[in-house]
Motif scaffolding. Structure first.
Motif, PDB file in Angstrom:
ATOM      1  N   GLY A   1      27.179  41.455  50.751  1.00  0.00           N
ATOM      2  CA  GLY A   1      28.023  42.425  50.070  1.00  0.00           C
ATOM      3  C   GLY A   1      28.124  42.247  48.566  1.00  0.00           C
ATOM      4  O   GLY A   1      29.070  42.739  47.950  1.00  0.00           O
ATOM      5  N   GLN A   2      27.162  41.563  47.967  1.00  0.00           N
ATOM      6  CA  GLN A   2      27.149  41.341  46.520  1.00  0.00           C
ATOM      7  C   GLN A   2      28.491  40.782  46.026  1.00  0.00           C
ATOM      8  O   GLN A   2      29.033  41.197  44.997  1.00  0.00           O
ATOM      9  CB  GLN A   2      26.823  42.639  45.777  1.00  0.00           C
ATOM     10  CG  GLN A   2      25.466  43.213  46.129  1.00  0.00           C
ATOM     11  CD  GLN A   2      25.125  44.464  45.353  1.00  0.00           C
ATOM     12  OE1 GLN A   2      25.370  44.553  44.155  1.00  0.00           O
ATOM     13  NE2 GLN A   2      24.562  45.454  46.031  1.00  0.00           N
ATOM     14  N   LYS A   3      29.009  39.815  46.761  1.00  0.00           N
ATOM     15  CA  LYS A   3      30.308  39.247  46.408  1.00  0.00           C
ATOM     16  C   LYS A   3      30.301  38.540  45.062  1.00  0.00           C
ATOM     17  O   LYS A   3      31.346  38.369  44.444  1.00  0.00           O
ATOM     18  CB  LYS A   3      30.767  38.266  47.508  1.00  0.00           C
ATOM     19  CG  LYS A   3      31.113  38.909  48.838  1.00  0.00           C
ATOM     20  CD  LYS A   3      31.661  37.869  49.805  1.00  0.00           C
ATOM     21  CE  LYS A   3      32.102  38.487  51.124  1.00  0.00           C
ATOM     22  NZ  LYS A   3      30.969  38.997  51.906  1.00  0.00           N
ATOM     23  N   TRP A   4      29.126  38.101  44.617  1.00  0.00           N
ATOM     24  CA  TRP A   4      29.067  37.375  43.354  1.00  0.00           C
ATOM     25  C   TRP A   4      29.406  38.260  42.151  1.00  0.00           C
ATOM     26  O   TRP A   4      29.664  37.764  41.063  1.00  0.00           O
ATOM     27  CB  TRP A   4      27.690  36.752  43.157  1.00  0.00           C
ATOM     28  CG  TRP A   4      26.566  37.746  43.214  1.00  0.00           C
ATOM     29  CD1 TRP A   4      26.021  38.439  42.170  1.00  0.00           C
ATOM     30  CD2 TRP A   4      25.843  38.152  44.389  1.00  0.00           C
ATOM     31  NE1 TRP A   4      25.015  39.264  42.625  1.00  0.00           N
ATOM     32  CE2 TRP A   4      24.882  39.105  43.969  1.00  0.00           C
ATOM     33  CE3 TRP A   4      25.921  37.811  45.746  1.00  0.00           C
ATOM     34  CZ2 TRP A   4      23.994  39.710  44.864  1.00  0.00           C
ATOM     35  CZ3 TRP A   4      25.040  38.406  46.631  1.00  0.00           C
ATOM     36  CH2 TRP A   4      24.097  39.343  46.198  1.00  0.00           C
ATOM     37  N   VAL A   5      29.414  39.574  42.363  1.00  0.00           N
ATOM     38  CA  VAL A   5      29.808  40.487  41.290  1.00  0.00           C
ATOM     39  C   VAL A   5      31.308  40.392  41.038  1.00  0.00           C
ATOM     40  O   VAL A   5      31.786  40.647  39.935  1.00  0.00           O
ATOM     41  CB  VAL A   5      29.413  41.937  41.635  1.00  0.00           C
ATOM     42  CG1 VAL A   5      29.850  42.893  40.532  1.00  0.00           C
ATOM     43  CG2 VAL A   5      27.900  42.028  41.846  1.00  0.00           C
ATOM     44  N   LYS A   6      32.057  40.005  42.084  1.00  0.00           N
ATOM     45  CA  LYS A   6      33.501  39.842  41.970  1.00  0.00           C
ATOM     46  C   LYS A   6      33.800  38.349  41.890  1.00  0.00           C
ATOM     47  O   LYS A   6      33.564  37.607  42.833  1.00  0.00           O
ATOM     48  CB  LYS A   6      34.196  40.453  43.188  1.00  0.00           C
ATOM     49  CG  LYS A   6      33.829  41.923  43.401  1.00  0.00           C
ATOM     50  CD  LYS A   6      34.391  42.452  44.706  1.00  0.00           C
ATOM     51  CE  LYS A   6      33.961  43.889  44.943  1.00  0.00           C
ATOM     52  NZ  LYS A   6      34.460  44.407  46.238  1.00  0.00           N
ATOM     53  N   SER A   7      34.326  37.925  40.764  1.00  0.00           N
ATOM     54  CA  SER A   7      34.458  36.496  40.476  1.00  0.00           C
ATOM     55  C   SER A   7      35.274  35.724  41.502  1.00  0.00           C
ATOM     56  O   SER A   7      35.085  34.527  41.670  1.00  0.00           O
ATOM     57  CB  SER A   7      35.081  36.297  39.085  1.00  0.00           C
ATOM     58  OG  SER A   7      36.353  36.902  39.012  1.00  0.00           O
ATOM     59  N   ASP A   8      36.173  36.385  42.208  1.00  0.00           N
ATOM     60  CA  ASP A   8      37.030  35.664  43.146  1.00  0.00           C
ATOM     61  C   ASP A   8      36.483  35.675  44.563  1.00  0.00           C
ATOM     62  O   ASP A   8      37.093  35.112  45.464  1.00  0.00           O
ATOM     63  CB  ASP A   8      38.444  36.264  43.136  1.00  0.00           C
ATOM     64  CG  ASP A   8      38.452  37.738  43.529  1.00  0.00           C
ATOM     65  OD1 ASP A   8      37.412  38.414  43.334  1.00  0.00           O
ATOM     66  OD2 ASP A   8      39.489  38.217  44.017  1.00  0.00           O
ATOM     67  N   LYS A   9      35.332  36.300  44.765  1.00  0.00           N
ATOM     68  CA  LYS A   9      34.789  36.445  46.112  1.00  0.00           C
ATOM     69  C   LYS A   9      33.642  35.475  46.411  1.00  0.00           C
ATOM     70  O   LYS A   9      33.334  35.237  47.571  1.00  0.00           O
ATOM     71  CB  LYS A   9      34.290  37.890  46.324  1.00  0.00           C
ATOM     72  CG  LYS A   9      35.375  38.951  46.208  1.00  0.00           C
ATOM     73  CD  LYS A   9      36.426  38.801  47.291  1.00  0.00           C
ATOM     74  CE  LYS A   9      37.467  39.914  47.208  1.00  0.00           C
ATOM     75  NZ  LYS A   9      38.512  39.776  48.249  1.00  0.00           N
ATOM     76  N   ALA A  10      33.003  34.958  45.395  1.00  0.00           N
ATOM     77  CA  ALA A  10      31.863  34.047  45.607  1.00  0.00           C
ATOM     78  C   ALA A  10      31.909  32.917  44.583  1.00  0.00           C
ATOM     79  O   ALA A  10      31.020  32.788  43.739  1.00  0.00           O
ATOM     80  CB  ALA A  10      30.548  34.811  45.505  1.00  0.00           C
ATOM     81  N   PRO A  11      32.929  32.077  44.645  1.00  0.00           N
ATOM     82  CA  PRO A  11      33.092  31.017  43.642  1.00  0.00           C
ATOM     83  C   PRO A  11      31.939  30.021  43.606  1.00  0.00           C
ATOM     84  O   PRO A  11      31.589  29.504  42.537  1.00  0.00           O
ATOM     85  CB  PRO A  11      34.400  30.339  44.052  1.00  0.00           C
ATOM     86  CG  PRO A  11      34.555  30.650  45.511  1.00  0.00           C
ATOM     87  CD  PRO A  11      33.988  32.022  45.676  1.00  0.00           C
ATOM     88  N   HIS A  12      31.338  29.745  44.766  1.00  0.00           N
ATOM     89  CA  HIS A  12      30.258  28.757  44.797  1.00  0.00           C
ATOM     90  C   HIS A  12      28.980  29.291  44.147  1.00  0.00           C
ATOM     91  O   HIS A  12      28.277  28.561  43.447  1.00  0.00           O
ATOM     92  CB  HIS A  12      29.979  28.330  46.239  1.00  0.00           C
ATOM     93  CG  HIS A  12      31.152  27.677  46.902  1.00  0.00           C
ATOM     94  ND1 HIS A  12      32.110  28.406  47.574  1.00  0.00           N
ATOM     95  CD2 HIS A  12      31.530  26.380  46.975  1.00  0.00           C
ATOM     96  CE1 HIS A  12      33.026  27.576  48.054  1.00  0.00           C
ATOM     97  NE2 HIS A  12      32.703  26.347  47.696  1.00  0.00           N
ATOM     98  N   ILE A  13      28.689  30.569  44.380  1.00  0.00           N
ATOM     99  CA  ILE A  13      27.531  31.176  43.729  1.00  0.00           C
ATOM    100  C   ILE A  13      27.743  31.220  42.218  1.00  0.00           C
ATOM    101  O   ILE A  13      26.835  30.935  41.434  1.00  0.00           O
ATOM    102  CB  ILE A  13      27.268  32.592  44.279  1.00  0.00           C
ATOM    103  CG1 ILE A  13      26.701  32.509  45.697  1.00  0.00           C
ATOM    104  CG2 ILE A  13      26.304  33.360  43.381  1.00  0.00           C
ATOM    105  CD1 ILE A  13      26.411  33.848  46.333  1.00  0.00           C
ATOM    106  N   LEU A  14      28.959  31.551  41.816  1.00  0.00           N
ATOM    107  CA  LEU A  14      29.258  31.608  40.389  1.00  0.00           C
ATOM    108  C   LEU A  14      29.171  30.234  39.739  1.00  0.00           C
ATOM    109  O   LEU A  14      28.782  30.114  38.572  1.00  0.00           O
ATOM    110  CB  LEU A  14      30.638  32.223  40.172  1.00  0.00           C
ATOM    111  CG  LEU A  14      30.744  33.715  40.523  1.00  0.00           C
ATOM    112  CD1 LEU A  14      32.174  34.202  40.379  1.00  0.00           C
ATOM    113  CD2 LEU A  14      29.823  34.534  39.638  1.00  0.00           C
ATOM    114  N   ASP A  15      29.496  29.195  40.489  1.00  0.00           N
ATOM    115  CA  ASP A  15      29.337  27.828  39.975  1.00  0.00           C
ATOM    116  C   ASP A  15      27.865  27.538  39.689  1.00  0.00           C
ATOM    117  O   ASP A  15      27.526  26.907  38.676  1.00  0.00           O
ATOM    118  CB  ASP A  15      29.875  26.810  40.987  1.00  0.00           C
ATOM    119  CG  ASP A  15      31.394  26.741  41.000  1.00  0.00           C
ATOM    120  OD1 ASP A  15      32.021  27.238  40.043  1.00  0.00           O
ATOM    121  OD2 ASP A  15      31.951  26.191  41.968  1.00  0.00           O
TER     122      ASP A  15
END
Length: 212
Positions: free
Chosen positions: A75-89
C-alpha cells in the motif's frame, strides 16, 4: 500477481541463518564504524581495511533490512511517514551514507589524497558486493556520482586503475537499462541472506500498485 512475487522474493532474501550478521561480524571491538573524533578510541576510516569497513557497514544494513516488517511494503506506506518507520529508517540511512561518501572525498585538498580516498571507497563497495550487500554498494556509488565529485578530473586520474575498473563494472551492474536486467538476473541466482537495493524494490512495488 507481480506484487506477490516481489514480496515472496523479499522473504527469500531475508531468510537465512538465525543470526545472519554472524557471517560478516569479525571485530567485536568496533561496535561503531565512525566513533566521535574526540573519543579516545577513535579510528579513522583510512586506518581500516576496505573489507572490514564493508563488513561493519553490512552489519548495520542487515539489521535495518531484517527489521522491516513485510506489511510496510504494502500500500505504499512509506509515502506516509508514520506508516512505515522501518523503511524510512533505511531511506534515511541511504541518504546519510551517500552524502558521507561524497563529503569524505571533498574534505581532502590534494588530487593525490582525493584519489586515494576514491579508491578506498570503491574498494569498500566492491567488498560489499561479495557480502551480497547491494544497498550499500548503491549508496557509495551514488555518492561518487555526485557532480561535485565527478568534476574532480585530476583526482580521478590518481585513482588506481584496478579500482577504476571495479567502479565501471559496478556502474554496468547497477545500470537501469532493460529494467535493471543485470542486477535483477544476478539477484535471482545468489544464495540468501542478501541485502537488496531497497529503492528498486519500492519502485517496482509502486509500479505494480499503480498499474492495478
Amino acid at each position: 500477481t507481480s506484487q506477490a512475487i516481489l514480496l515472496k522474493n523479499l522473504i527469500k532474501l531475508k531468510a537465512g541463518p538465525k543470526t545472519p550478521c554472524e557471517t560478516v561480524k569479525t571485530i567485536p571491538c568496533l561496535p561503531y564504524l565512525f566513533p566521535m573524533k574526540d573519543s579516545p578510541c577513535y579510528i579513522g576510516v583510512l586506518d581500516i581495511e576496505p573489507k572490514e569497513i564493508a563488513r561493519q557497514l553490512t552489519l548495520v544494513e542487515m539489521e535495518l533490512f531484517d527489521n522491516i516488517p513485510l506489511e510496510e511494503f504494502i500500500g505504499q506506506k512509506w509515502v506516509k511517514s508514520d506508516k512505515a518507520p522501518h523503511i524510512l529508517d533505511s531511506i534515511l540511512r541511504f541518504n546519510k551514507i551517500s552524502g558521507w561518501a561524497s563529503e569524505f572525498v571533498l574534505k581532502w585538498r590534494t588530487p593525490e589524497q582525493r584519489g586515494h580516498v576514491l579508491g578506498k571507497l570503491i574498494d569498500v563497495a566492491h567488498n560489499c558486493i561479495k557480502l551480497h550487500n547491494y544497498e550499500t554498494v548503491v549508496q557509495i556509488v551514488s555518492g561518487l556520482e555526485n557532480s561535485a565529485v565527478t568534476r574532480l578530473k585530476r583526482s580521478w586520474l590518481k585513482v588506481p586503475e584496478k579500482s577504476q575498473m571495479r567502479l565501471e563494472k559496478m556502474r554496468a551492474f547497477f545500470s537501469p537499462i532493460e529494467n535493471w536486467k543485470a542486477y535483477r538476473s544476478h539477484l535471482a541466482t545468489i544464495e540468501p541472506p542478501a541485502i537488496p537495493y531497497l529503492g528498486l524494490i519500492l519502485q517496482s512495488l509502486t509500479f505494480c500498485e499503480d498499474g492495478n
